[in-house]
Design an enzyme around this catalytic site. Structure first.
Site, mmCIF file in Angstrom:
data_model
loop_
_atom_site.group_PDB
_atom_site.id
_atom_site.type_symbol
_atom_site.label_atom_id
_atom_site.label_comp_id
_atom_site.label_asym_id
_atom_site.label_seq_id
_atom_site.Cartn_x
_atom_site.Cartn_y
_atom_site.Cartn_z
ATOM 1 N N HIS A 70 0.838 -1.206 0.000
ATOM 2 C CA HIS A 70 0.000 0.000 0.000
ATOM 3 C C HIS A 70 0.874 1.258 0.000
ATOM 4 C CE1 HIS A 70 -3.243 -2.503 2.263
ATOM 5 N NE2 HIS A 70 -3.714 -2.266 1.060
ATOM 6 N N LYS A 125 -14.007 -9.402 7.162
ATOM 7 C CA LYS A 125 -13.908 -10.674 7.896
ATOM 8 C C LYS A 125 -12.702 -10.652 8.845
ATOM 9 C CE LYS A 125 -13.606 -14.994 6.117
ATOM 10 N NZ LYS A 125 -13.451 -15.858 4.933
ATOM 11 N N ARG A 173 -2.099 -6.233 -8.352
ATOM 12 C CA ARG A 173 -1.024 -7.196 -8.102
ATOM 13 C C ARG A 173 -1.037 -8.351 -9.074
ATOM 14 N NH1 ARG A 173 -3.127 -7.556 -2.154
ATOM 15 N NH2 ARG A 173 -4.909 -7.117 -3.480
ATOM 16 N N SER A 217 -3.143 -7.614 2.915
ATOM 17 C CA SER A 217 -3.482 -7.473 4.337
ATOM 18 C C SER A 217 -4.093 -8.761 4.876
ATOM 19 C CB SER A 217 -4.484 -6.335 4.538
ATOM 20 O OG SER A 217 -3.944 -5.128 4.095
HETATM 21 P P1 ADP Z 1 -9.886 -3.691 -0.448
HETATM 22 O O1 ADP Z 1 -10.568 -4.471 0.635
HETATM 23 O O2 ADP Z 1 -10.697 -2.528 -0.954
HETATM 24 O O3 ADP Z 1 -9.293 -4.492 -1.562
HETATM 25 P P2 ADP Z 1 -7.190 -3.377 0.523
HETATM 26 O O4 ADP Z 1 -6.759 -2.617 1.715
HETATM 27 O O5 ADP Z 1 -6.983 -4.849 0.532
HETATM 28 O O6 ADP Z 1 -8.708 -2.997 0.342
HETATM 29 O O7 ADP Z 1 -6.501 -2.771 -0.782
HETATM 30 C C1 ADP Z 1 -6.662 -1.453 -1.164
HETATM 31 C C2 ADP Z 1 -6.038 -1.261 -2.546
HETATM 32 O O8 ADP Z 1 -4.640 -1.479 -2.490
HETATM 33 C C3 ADP Z 1 -6.569 -2.217 -3.614
HETATM 34 O O9 ADP Z 1 -6.631 -1.530 -4.843
HETATM 35 C C4 ADP Z 1 -5.521 -3.280 -3.680
HETATM 36 O O10 ADP Z 1 -5.493 -3.916 -4.948
HETATM 37 C C5 ADP Z 1 -4.270 -2.445 -3.455
HETATM 38 N N1 ADP Z 1 -3.146 -3.229 -2.930
HETATM 39 C C6 ADP Z 1 -3.132 -3.992 -1.824
HETATM 40 N N2 ADP Z 1 -1.925 -4.572 -1.658
HETATM 41 C C7 ADP Z 1 -1.167 -4.166 -2.709
HETATM 42 C C8 ADP Z 1 0.177 -4.438 -3.140
HETATM 43 N N3 ADP Z 1 0.960 -5.270 -2.446
HETATM 44 N N4 ADP Z 1 0.626 -3.841 -4.274
HETATM 45 C C9 ADP Z 1 -0.194 -3.031 -4.989
HETATM 46 N N5 ADP Z 1 -1.466 -2.743 -4.642
HETATM 47 C C10 ADP Z 1 -1.950 -3.304 -3.524
#
Ligand code: ADP
Length: 167
Positions: free
Chosen positions: A21, A45, A94, A131
């Site tokens: 992120h 979850k 990703r 995450s």
């Molecule tokens: P959501 O539940 O909306 O997917 P996340 O916190 O998991 O929320 O992710 C927020 C954004 O960050 C999403 O667009 C996700 O694809 C991106 N993201 C998460 N991890 C990575 C990573 N390692 N590299 C690039 N983008 C990421």
């Protein structure tokens, strides 16, 4: 003509924020004048942190990055974007699975609100960082210290310790 000021939001769950992120945030702010990290309040979850805790942890991390701020939001992302007068939704990619999901989401958001989504491809080293996996691996005792910032790692360890003691 004066250059347009472009404000973007980066919505997500961020439970917890990862190096992946942060990489998207640092590269994203190079493209926009302002970037608001938007922590969704909708339930996920097995959360590790409350949305308010996530906001506080992220605020500490991005305090030194000019143009970047963080807050939480309820409800629809596009409504929040409109409220903040943001023209762009920033998301990270990703994998092909991400592309499939994000493609539908971006099309829907453009159809319902006319808002553009801009994607940043992950840096190779964070291609597998999520995450959800961090929560799972850390709760089983795995070492995730390379995948999240140091202060976030400490908070994750403290939280897992507390949850263990409550069982
Ligand atoms: P959501 O539940 O909306 O997917 P996340 O916190 O998991 O929320 O992710 C927020 C954004 O960050 C999403 O667009 C996700 O694809 C991106 N993201 C998460 N991890 C990575 C990573 N390692 N590299 C690039 N983008 C990421």
């Amino acid at each position: 003509m004066a250059k347009k000021h472009v404000r973007a939001i980066f919505p997500g769950s961020f439970d917890p924020i990862t190096n992946g992120h942060l990489d998207v945030i640092k590269r994203g702010i190079e493209l926009f004048d302002e970037l608001i990290i938007a922590v969704g309040r909708s339930p996920i979850k097995n959360p590790l942190f409350t949305p308010d805790e996530r906001v506080e942890m992220i605020a500490e991390l991005v305090a030194d990055i000019p143009g970047v701020s963080v807050e939480s939001f309820d409800g629809l992302t596009v409504e929040y974007a409109a409220k903040k007068k943001a023209e762009v939704i920033l998301r990270g990619l990703r994998s092909l699975t991400d592309v499939q999901y994000e493609f539908k989401l971006a099309m829907t958001n453009r159809a319902v609100a006319g808002i553009e989504t801009v994607f940043i491809m992950t840096s190779e080293e964070y291609g597998f960082t999520s995450s959800t996996l961090i929560r799972e691996v850390a709760s089983l005792g795995g070492n995730v210290s390379n995948l999240i910032p140091k202060n976030i790692y400490d908070r994750v360890q403290q939280r897992l310790e507390r949850l263990k003691n409550q069982q």
